[in-house]
Scaffold this active site. Sequence first.
Site, PDB file in Angstrom:
ATOM      1  N   HIS A 113       0.812  -1.214   0.000  1.00  0.00           N
ATOM      2  CA  HIS A 113       0.000   0.000   0.000  1.00  0.00           C
ATOM      3  C   HIS A 113       0.844   1.262   0.000  1.00  0.00           C
ATOM      4  O   HIS A 113       0.354   2.339   0.343  1.00  0.00           O
ATOM      5  CB  HIS A 113      -0.949  -0.015   1.203  1.00  0.00           C
ATOM      6  N   CYS A 172       5.386  12.996  -7.696  1.00  0.00           N
ATOM      7  CA  CYS A 172       4.566  14.016  -8.356  1.00  0.00           C
ATOM      8  C   CYS A 172       3.281  13.383  -8.871  1.00  0.00           C
ATOM      9  O   CYS A 172       3.296  12.284  -9.433  1.00  0.00           O
ATOM     10  CB  CYS A 172       5.355  14.628  -9.503  1.00  0.00           C
ATOM     11  N   CYS A 195       7.757  20.041 -12.834  1.00  0.00           N
ATOM     12  CA  CYS A 195       6.845  19.997 -13.981  1.00  0.00           C
ATOM     13  C   CYS A 195       5.563  20.781 -13.728  1.00  0.00           C
ATOM     14  O   CYS A 195       4.735  20.931 -14.630  1.00  0.00           O
ATOM     15  CB  CYS A 195       6.507  18.553 -14.342  1.00  0.00           C
TER      16      CYS A 195
END
Length: 237
Positions: free
Chosen positions: A104, A112, A140
């Site tokens: 998990h 990101c 980004c």
Amino acid sequence: MLVTVLSGAGMSAESGVPTFRDVETGLWATTDPYEISSSDGWRRHPERVWAWYLWRHYMMKAVQPNDGHRAVAAWQDYADVQVVTQNVDDLHERAGSTQVHHLHGSLFHFRCDRCQSTYEGPMPEMPEPVETVEPPVCACGGLVRPDVVWFGEQLPAVAWDRSVAAVVASDVAIVVGTSAVVYPAASLPELAIQSGIPVIEVNPEPTPLSGSVTLSLRETAATALPELLQRLPALLG
């Protein structure tokens, strides 16, 4: 001998790690769990989700591995031990286990949400929980999120494949502190049983798995695990 340990929330709870329900208090007492553990909630309120996970990230620094974690790490002196865990903490690693597969995700990894690149930049301090914190921004332009699995998301493919491989290759599987109701993780001990592999359950309470395993030990991880490896020949006799 290959020993595969499948650990769940009950193992970390012995170290004082609050379960998901335990931490639905204080600032988050009236918050829908889905809102802080889903991609939908992240898109709507990333500052709230980030604050919740950042608090848990720092909270874990005050928590130590228990005797169960340390026992599993010590088994490495006598066997090939692989850990498959549903927990997002790092207690197995801090105890010394070297082969840990996080089904998990982890509170200690970040990525990101746009380009998926790993984030290793600075993290804001958080001595006390607060309701909102703006998440870092990736180069980004995307937002940095915890690398954990939220409701509706797929398990990480590499961790899943390695976990399945560990289970089917194991000489014995030990299921510790898991409710055995969260899928697909709960299918792993079932896979071991179907493959004819001995399965030992360590849990103070019965679970849906209890009737199918080779042996159920109604003990906690910290009580049962320190001596379990030495007891295996007699238990499986």
